[in-house]
Design an enzyme around this catalytic site. Structure first.
Site, short mmCIF file in Angstrom:
data_model
loop_
_atom_site.label_atom_id
_atom_site.label_comp_id
_atom_site.label_asym_id
_atom_site.label_seq_id
_atom_site.Cartn_x
_atom_site.Cartn_y
_atom_site.Cartn_z
N ASP A 1 -4.61 -12.97 3.14
CA ASP A 1 -5.89 -12.46 3.90
C ASP A 1 -7.14 -12.68 2.89
OD1 ASP A 1 -4.71 -10.65 2.15
OD2 ASP A 1 -4.57 -9.05 3.39
N HIS B 1 -6.21 -7.32 -0.80
CA HIS B 1 -6.48 -6.02 -0.90
C HIS B 1 -5.61 -5.31 -2.30
CE1 HIS B 1 -6.74 -6.41 3.52
NE2 HIS B 1 -7.92 -5.59 3.28
N ASP C 1 -2.69 -10.75 -2.33
CA ASP C 1 -3.23 -10.10 -1.12
C ASP C 1 -4.56 -9.90 -1.55
OD1 ASP C 1 -2.08 -8.94 1.68
OD2 ASP C 1 -4.02 -7.84 0.80
N HIS D 1 0.75 -1.29 -0.01
CA HIS D 1 0.22 -0.01 0.01
C HIS D 1 0.96 1.39 -0.13
CE1 HIS D 1 -3.52 -2.15 0.20
NE2 HIS D 1 -3.47 -2.67 1.66
ZN LIG Z 1 -4.12 -7.40 2.56
#
Ligand SMILES: [Zn+2]
Length: 309
Positions: free
Chosen positions: A246, A164, A162, A125
């Site tokens: 995740d 996200h 991931d 991120h």
């Molecule tokens: Zn994540």
């Protein structure tokens, strides 16, 4: 040649405060899982600190200095609601980025066949000049530039599974046709980016959003039909993995339903691809994964498959 494992004790000392999902227990559990009999032949190495010069290939020096100057002498500092610093966070962040650089060095020089970096804080991120989502420096991007600037290759691909979207990696890669970023992620979900239409300057960004409740069939179909063909078209000289766990069905932060065997499957596929196209070179680094038990078992399955790749 073996699979190398890079980590550092400071990555456990990075303290995000009580109740934070990105907690030290995550890495403790991963490292404990990698102590088993199956991992006897892992080549275990201490992650060095990333040099400012290495980070500065991705992040402005003023940003690097600002992050490191924010590290508190005691207690906690919030860069945003999610991104918390403690006294050990600067050292951990330098070791997390340094791990990926050292892993790239080991794989590119042929000391290791492939490598996994068991570190925190995660990185995907972190944008060019913005820390967010538990991430300070974009570890995988810093590693990609290590491969290009030090080892003379021109095409590096990052595959991010991931749950996200890795907005930071996309931010850093999108205008550079030598860098490829493919992300499969739940949408809508934090950070709200990762639409199919975001394709980069040379179709070098591939985003595959999956709706909540998607599971193994949707994940494997999307990887096979969208990401692997684009990866094959890009022809990377090194494959890097933003390995977040995740999307696991047990994870509390998202609503996909992957199981350990999906991480075995995707790692095996990427291993086959790497053997065929880029000398088996893979560098993988830990991103998210917030159910401690699922993280440990799926991450161990991922590393075991790297060892067999
Ligand atoms: Zn994540």
């Amino acid at each position: 040649m073996y699979t190398s494992l890079f980590s550092h004790p400071s990555c456990i000392e990075h303290d995000t405060g009580i109740g934070h999902p990105e907690c030290p227990e995550r890495l403790k559990a991963v490292l404990a899982a990698l102590e088993g009999e199956a991992f006897h032949f892992l080549d275990r190495r201490e992650a060095p600190r990333a040099e400012v010069e290495q980070l500065a290939r991705v992040h402005p020096v003023a940003y690097i200095e600002r992050v490191l100057a924010s590290i508190p002498a005691e207690g906690h500092v919030e860069l945003d609601n999610d991104t918390i610093l403690s006294p050990s966070s600067g050292e951990a962040a330098l070791r997390a980025a340094g791990a990926v650089c050292a892993a790239v060095d080991a794989v590119m020089t042929g000391e290791a066949r492939n490598a996994f970096c068991a570190t925190r804080p995660p990185g995907h991120h972190a944008e060019i000049a913005k820390a967010m989502g538990f991430c300070l420096f974009n570890n995988v991007a810093v590693g990609a530039e290590q491969a290009r600037k030090v080892h003379g290759i021109s095409r590096v691909a990052v595959i991010d599974f991931d749950v996200h979207h890795g907005n930071g990696t996309q931010d850093i890669f999108q205008n550079d046709p030598g860098l490829f970023y493919a992300s499969i992620h739940q949408a809508p979900l934090y950070p709200g980016t990762g639409f199919v239409e975001e394709r980069g300057v040379a179709d070098n960004i591939v985003n595959v959003p999956l709706p909540a409740m998607s599971g193994s069939p949707e994940f494997r179909h999307a990887m096979s039909s969208r990401i692997f063909p684009a990866l094959e078209h890009f022809l990377p000289e090194l494959i890097m993995i933003s390995a977040g766990f995740d999307a696991h069905t047990r994870d509390p932060l998202a609503s996909l339903h992957l199981v350990d065997d999906d991480y075995v499957w995707v790692t095996r596929k990427l291993g086959e691809f790497a053997r065929e196209y880029c000398g088996a070179r893979i560098v993988s680094t830990l991103e998210g994964g917030y159910d401690i038990r699922a993280l440990a078992s799926s991450c161990a399955a991922h590393v075991q498959e790297l060892m067999a790749a």
